[in-house]
Design an enzyme around this catalytic site. Sequence first.
Site, mmCIF file in Angstrom:
data_model
loop_
_atom_site.group_PDB
_atom_site.id
_atom_site.type_symbol
_atom_site.label_atom_id
_atom_site.label_comp_id
_atom_site.label_asym_id
_atom_site.label_seq_id
_atom_site.Cartn_x
_atom_site.Cartn_y
_atom_site.Cartn_z
ATOM 1 C CE LYS A 114 40.454 33.197 45.516
ATOM 2 N NZ LYS A 114 41.434 32.425 45.528
ATOM 3 C CE LYS A 200 36.289 29.241 41.271
ATOM 4 N NZ LYS A 200 38.353 29.972 41.064
ATOM 5 C CE LYS A 203 43.646 25.923 43.966
ATOM 6 N NZ LYS A 203 44.796 26.659 43.327
HETATM 7 P P1 TYM Z 1 43.703 28.750 40.381
HETATM 8 O O1 TYM Z 1 44.911 28.259 41.533
HETATM 9 O O2 TYM Z 1 42.586 28.977 41.361
HETATM 10 O O3 TYM Z 1 43.843 28.060 38.991
HETATM 11 C C1 TYM Z 1 44.595 26.992 38.321
HETATM 12 C C2 TYM Z 1 43.610 26.899 36.975
HETATM 13 O O4 TYM Z 1 43.436 26.215 36.927
HETATM 14 C C3 TYM Z 1 41.832 27.031 36.679
HETATM 15 N N1 TYM Z 1 41.305 26.408 37.294
HETATM 16 C C4 TYM Z 1 39.637 25.777 36.735
HETATM 17 N N2 TYM Z 1 39.509 25.931 35.579
HETATM 18 C C5 TYM Z 1 38.111 24.777 35.287
HETATM 19 N N3 TYM Z 1 37.375 23.995 36.509
HETATM 20 C C6 TYM Z 1 37.389 24.962 37.841
HETATM 21 N N4 TYM Z 1 36.623 24.256 38.617
HETATM 22 C C7 TYM Z 1 38.733 25.569 37.798
HETATM 23 N N5 TYM Z 1 39.452 25.816 38.787
HETATM 24 C C8 TYM Z 1 40.324 26.062 38.262
HETATM 25 C C9 TYM Z 1 41.770 28.607 36.742
HETATM 26 O O5 TYM Z 1 41.544 28.682 35.271
HETATM 27 C C10 TYM Z 1 43.585 28.285 36.736
HETATM 28 O O6 TYM Z 1 43.809 28.737 35.051
HETATM 29 N N6 TYM Z 1 45.195 33.847 39.815
HETATM 30 C C11 TYM Z 1 45.291 31.909 39.325
HETATM 31 C C12 TYM Z 1 46.848 31.578 39.303
HETATM 32 C C13 TYM Z 1 47.697 32.486 38.249
HETATM 33 C C14 TYM Z 1 47.940 32.980 37.635
HETATM 34 C C15 TYM Z 1 49.013 33.878 36.848
HETATM 35 C C16 TYM Z 1 46.781 31.849 35.966
HETATM 36 C C17 TYM Z 1 48.727 33.678 39.209
HETATM 37 N N7 TYM Z 1 49.264 33.927 38.628
HETATM 38 C C18 TYM Z 1 48.908 33.624 35.632
HETATM 39 C C19 TYM Z 1 47.997 32.572 34.864
HETATM 40 C C20 TYM Z 1 48.380 33.493 34.433
HETATM 41 C C21 TYM Z 1 44.349 30.939 39.734
HETATM 42 O O7 TYM Z 1 44.689 31.144 41.177
HETATM 43 O O8 TYM Z 1 44.381 30.161 39.785
#
Ligand code: TYM
Length: 338
Positions: A114, A200, A203
């Site tokens: 990032k 991947k 968003k």
């Molecule tokens: P975020 O918002 O990017 O994504 C949310 C969840 O979706 C999964 N994900 C995917 N899985 C498969 N293929 C993809 N292309 C894909 N894109 C996203 C992510 O693995 C995630 O599970 N840092 C985290 C949010 C967070 C969090 C936490 C998660 C903050 N605190 C504590 C678990 C526990 C994030 O940015 O996810």
Amino acid sequence: MRVVSGIQPTGSLHLGNYLGAIRNWVRMQDGMEEGSQCLFFLADLHAISMPHDPAELRRATLEMAAALVACGIDPDRSILFNQAQVPAHAELQWLLNGTARMGWLNRMTQFKDKSGKNREGASVALFTYPVLQAADVLLYQATHVPVGEDQKQHLELARDIAQKFNNDFCAEDAPVFTLPDPIIPPDAARIMSLRDGTAKMSKSDPSDMSRVNLADDADTVAKKVKKAKTDPEPLPSEAAGLEGRPEALNLVTIYAALSDSTVEAVLGQYGGQGFGAFKPALADLMVESLSPVTGRFTELLRDRESLDAILARGAARARDIAGPTLDATYSALGLLRG
Ligand code: TYM
């Protein structure tokens, strides 16, 4: 069993989030036994680690809450909230900053991705982001954290922080933190971009054609699938034939995940056929799987008051659960609080 997971309210919920994480959240919620609990939250505090527009964050937070409920998160059975209404997340992050090591954070691939070539210009929040993520799960004594593959490294860090804190500040028989286990779906851990099978689905990809959003209508889904990058070869009959064909592998993986099947079974059905036949079948399957979600989502979005109430109630319940762990952390560190 305590299940905890979060999603950033930036942009729209897409198929990668859904297949990689949210579908598992719902399955875990639905399979919960008496005495177990699920907490799901919108990681709005994480969202300020990148440049953002406050009005857009407010909008996206409510939209993501509506999307989660539309996907099947039941605010009566699960605790659904946004981090900003539970100050204990930010408090615990600060307390854990004393335990997290610079070297550990320096190894985090998400920060490298990032911040890119502009490390000096990246926010401090982007660097310490994984410590907040550790606080998110440790605060609730999470045992299981359903996530996609890309979050595995962050959860390993959460375990390292918990372990070091317990070692440094707690008696052996009275650790403050539980070590959480990541739960990663074997079949859809990494859904890739429709434009590039090696990146991947995300968003933050500037091209909306790279992802299918849960709010996309049937025509948009069909158009995105039709334009998805592929190669000229027909589909192979065996999974080994997908090697070196990341776009083809991705589309077959999505088909398998949506139909609760396997890559092998999908190839058994479509092996030998070209994308001219496979893509329309995939688009139909997507529309069929997503349309109930899309319908509920649009309805929920119209009811702002109910969404506010769901988040406020979830936050109150989360604050109650967080209290004892936060108190124990202050106390273990020797911080006096009257
Ligand atoms: P975020 O918002 O990017 O994504 C949310 C969840 O979706 C999964 N994900 C995917 N899985 C498969 N293929 C993809 N292309 C894909 N894109 C996203 C992510 O693995 C995630 O599970 N840092 C985290 C949010 C967070 C969090 C936490 C998660 C903050 N605190 C504590 C678990 C526990 C994030 O940015 O996810």
